[in-house]
Design an enzyme around this catalytic site. Structure first.
Site, mmCIF file in Angstrom:
data_model
loop_
_atom_site.group_PDB
_atom_site.id
_atom_site.type_symbol
_atom_site.label_atom_id
_atom_site.label_comp_id
_atom_site.label_asym_id
_atom_site.label_seq_id
_atom_site.Cartn_x
_atom_site.Cartn_y
_atom_site.Cartn_z
ATOM 1 N N GLU A 136 -2.523 17.085 33.634
ATOM 2 C CA GLU A 136 -1.797 16.086 34.568
ATOM 3 C C GLU A 136 -0.269 15.711 33.984
ATOM 4 O OE1 GLU A 136 -3.650 12.322 35.494
ATOM 5 O OE2 GLU A 136 -1.957 12.049 37.398
ATOM 6 N N ALA A 147 3.341 5.784 36.690
ATOM 7 C CA ALA A 147 3.192 6.206 35.555
ATOM 8 C C ALA A 147 3.416 6.453 33.986
ATOM 9 C CB ALA A 147 2.049 5.092 34.679
ATOM 10 N N GLN A 148 3.800 8.146 34.922
ATOM 11 C CA GLN A 148 4.122 9.278 33.413
ATOM 12 C C GLN A 148 5.672 8.944 33.259
ATOM 13 O OE1 GLN A 148 1.723 11.995 33.008
ATOM 14 N NE2 GLN A 148 0.439 12.156 34.542
ATOM 15 N N HIS A 222 -4.155 11.706 43.820
ATOM 16 C CA HIS A 222 -4.540 10.796 43.891
ATOM 17 C C HIS A 222 -3.187 9.852 45.377
ATOM 18 C CE1 HIS A 222 -1.284 10.208 41.354
ATOM 19 N NE2 HIS A 222 -1.894 9.854 40.127
ATOM 20 N N ARG A 237 13.106 11.542 61.605
ATOM 21 C CA ARG A 237 12.022 11.600 60.953
ATOM 22 C C ARG A 237 11.585 13.583 59.970
ATOM 23 N NH1 ARG A 237 14.364 8.077 64.440
ATOM 24 N NH2 ARG A 237 13.762 6.452 64.095
ATOM 25 N N ASP A 258 -10.845 1.634 43.648
ATOM 26 C CA ASP A 258 -10.784 0.483 42.750
ATOM 27 C C ASP A 258 -10.783 -1.121 42.943
ATOM 28 O OD1 ASP A 258 -8.395 -0.016 42.556
ATOM 29 O OD2 ASP A 258 -8.179 -0.016 40.133
ATOM 30 N N HIS A 261 -5.615 -0.185 43.755
ATOM 31 C CA HIS A 261 -4.555 0.736 44.208
ATOM 32 C C HIS A 261 -4.228 0.815 45.476
ATOM 33 C CE1 HIS A 261 -4.705 1.525 39.861
ATOM 34 N NE2 HIS A 261 -3.760 2.141 40.203
ATOM 35 N N ASP A 284 -8.773 8.035 37.876
ATOM 36 C CA ASP A 284 -7.483 7.374 37.283
ATOM 37 C C ASP A 284 -8.095 6.183 36.340
ATOM 38 O OD1 ASP A 284 -5.264 9.078 36.769
ATOM 39 O OD2 ASP A 284 -4.323 7.959 38.432
#
Ligand SMILES: [Zn+2]
Length: 414
Positions: A136, A147-148, A222, A237, A258, A261, A284
């Site tokens: 990933e 968050a990468q 995700h 659009r 969870d 999220h 995840d």
């Protein structure tokens, strides 16, 4: 002749892909499911170890195809002990098979992690078994990094990824942003090798996604996290990855259920449009999974694990339904769930049938990574990977290849 080893579950509500068998019996022999059916159809072998589950559900062991860690350990630690901790933590949540995810990092660190996964795959672990690796990152869009770590994000270069793919057979899945330079070439290469090409951390438009599907991308990482949605260019659009995933039957996807999220409404929307056969439940999960509430420092990052769900959110706060947040509390630092918790949320709070949810946690992910010939359903001949769930959809026992790896106090006498 060596004596055969039988493990038998009786008095079970057996969840198969087609139906629920009440008052069922399942027989495992030498690590595989050798027979199952209703009480009247099945004879219990004489020398068997028999577990009376007293009317509880018997489901296939959960398959988590996207997780990073648990029990304080992360895949990127690249040690045997870390993988064992992750294996034990997730087995408590009914998980019997895991695909461990790396994150964007210097290539040397990713290789170390993959090497450790390759070795772990061949060993018998104390909990869930490792099926392989999910790469990933680092081939992601900086605009959708989540968050990468943006420092390591880049476009895919064959001279880099071919080495990795040539050297390690344990790679089952690669997540990447297909709109990057070389993103389609990567998709074609993965398809050729039978590795799942998954669309992730991407700012693609609908046209980019059409090209990605043509190149070989089949799955979307995700749903709703790290992806583009509808945008306006002047008066017009333009569809993003969200709309493309909902629209295109060629794509499967996955949800982090969870309780933090995604609200129930979005989970319902995804399943309503894609159908219960094209969605997998994933966690995840990060290293803080299974540690409980509190403040932790994980890989140099300070996080707080708590519930603290806003009132508008549709999934209520309850014991164990936590999430990791940055200390500023304006961003998640990853899920801390196990699949067991997600399955319970989807049945109790999203309002889906237990049979559909079990599919999404077992046979669907098994199909995504191509192990459905031996995992993902309670079927004769498949591995005896089993989870026992009580009436309130809590995990009470986990069995991997007919080997008991977890039981709660309800079964302490067995
Ligand atoms: Zn991830």
């Amino acid at each position: 002749m060596s004596k055969k080893e039988f493990l038998v579950f009786k008095n079970a509500r057996i969840i198969t892909p087609m139906r629920i068998i009440d008052n069922g019996i399942l027989i495992a022999e030498d690590g595989k499911i050798s027979d199952l059916g209703s009480k009247d159809e099945i004879e219990i072998p004489k020398n068997a170890r028999v577990i009376d589950v007293a009317g509880k559900y018997l489901a296939p062991g959960f398959v988590d195809i996207h997780l990073h860690g648990g029990g304080g350990a992360d895949t990127m630690d690249a040690t045997e002990e870390a993988i064992e901790k992750i294996s034990i933590t997730h087995a408590k949540g009914g998980v019997t098979s895991i695909v461990l995810s790396t994150v964007a990092a210097p290539m040397g660190n990713i290789i170390k992690a993959v090497k450790t996964i390759e070795l772990a795959k061949k060993r018998t672990l104390p909990g869930a078994q490792v099926l392989g690796a999910h790469i990933e990152g680092p081939y992601f869009s900086v605009k959708q990094r989540g968050a990468q770590n943006s420092k390591y994000l880049k476009a895919p270069k064959p001279e880099e990824y071919l080495k990795l793919l040539d050297e390690y057979d344990c790679i089952l899945r690669v997540s990447a942003a297909p709109e990057l330079d070389g993103g389609l070439e990567l998709g074609r290469e993965l398809k050729k090798r039978g590795i799942v090409a998954s669309i992730a951390h991407t700012n693609a438009t609908y046209q980019d996604i059409l090209a990605a599907v043509d190149a070989g991308y089949t799955h979307v990482t995700h749903m709703y996290s790290g992806m583009s949605g509808l945008k306006r260019v002047n008066a017009y659009r333009i569809s993003g990855v969200i709309e493309s995933t909902l629209l295109l039957d060629e794509l499967t996807t996955e949800v982090i259920a969870d309780g933090h999220h995604l609200p129930a409404s979005l989970i319902k929307l995804i399943i309503k449009v894609k159908g219960p056969d094209k969605v997998s439940v994933i966690t995840d999960a990060m290293a803080t999974a299974g540690l409980g509430q509190g403040r932790y420092s994980i890989g140099g990052l300070d996080v707080i694990v708590e519930a603290n769900v806003p009132e508008e959110f549709e999934i209520p706060e309850e014991e164990g339904n936590y999430v990791a947040k940055l200390l500023t509390r304006d961003s998640f630092a990853g899920s801390v769930a196990t699949i067991g918790k997600c399955v319970r949320n989807m049945v109790k709070f999203v309002g889906l049938s237990i049979q559909d949810v079990v599919k999404m946690a077992t046979i669907n992910p098994a199909k995504v990574i191509g192990v459905d010939d031996r995992k993902g359903s309670l079927t004769k001949g498949k591995d005896a990977d089993i989870v026992v769930l009580d009436e309130d959809v809590n995990v009470v026992m986990t069995v991997v290849g007919a080997r008991m790896v977890y039981r709660n106090n309800v079964f302490s006498q067995e």
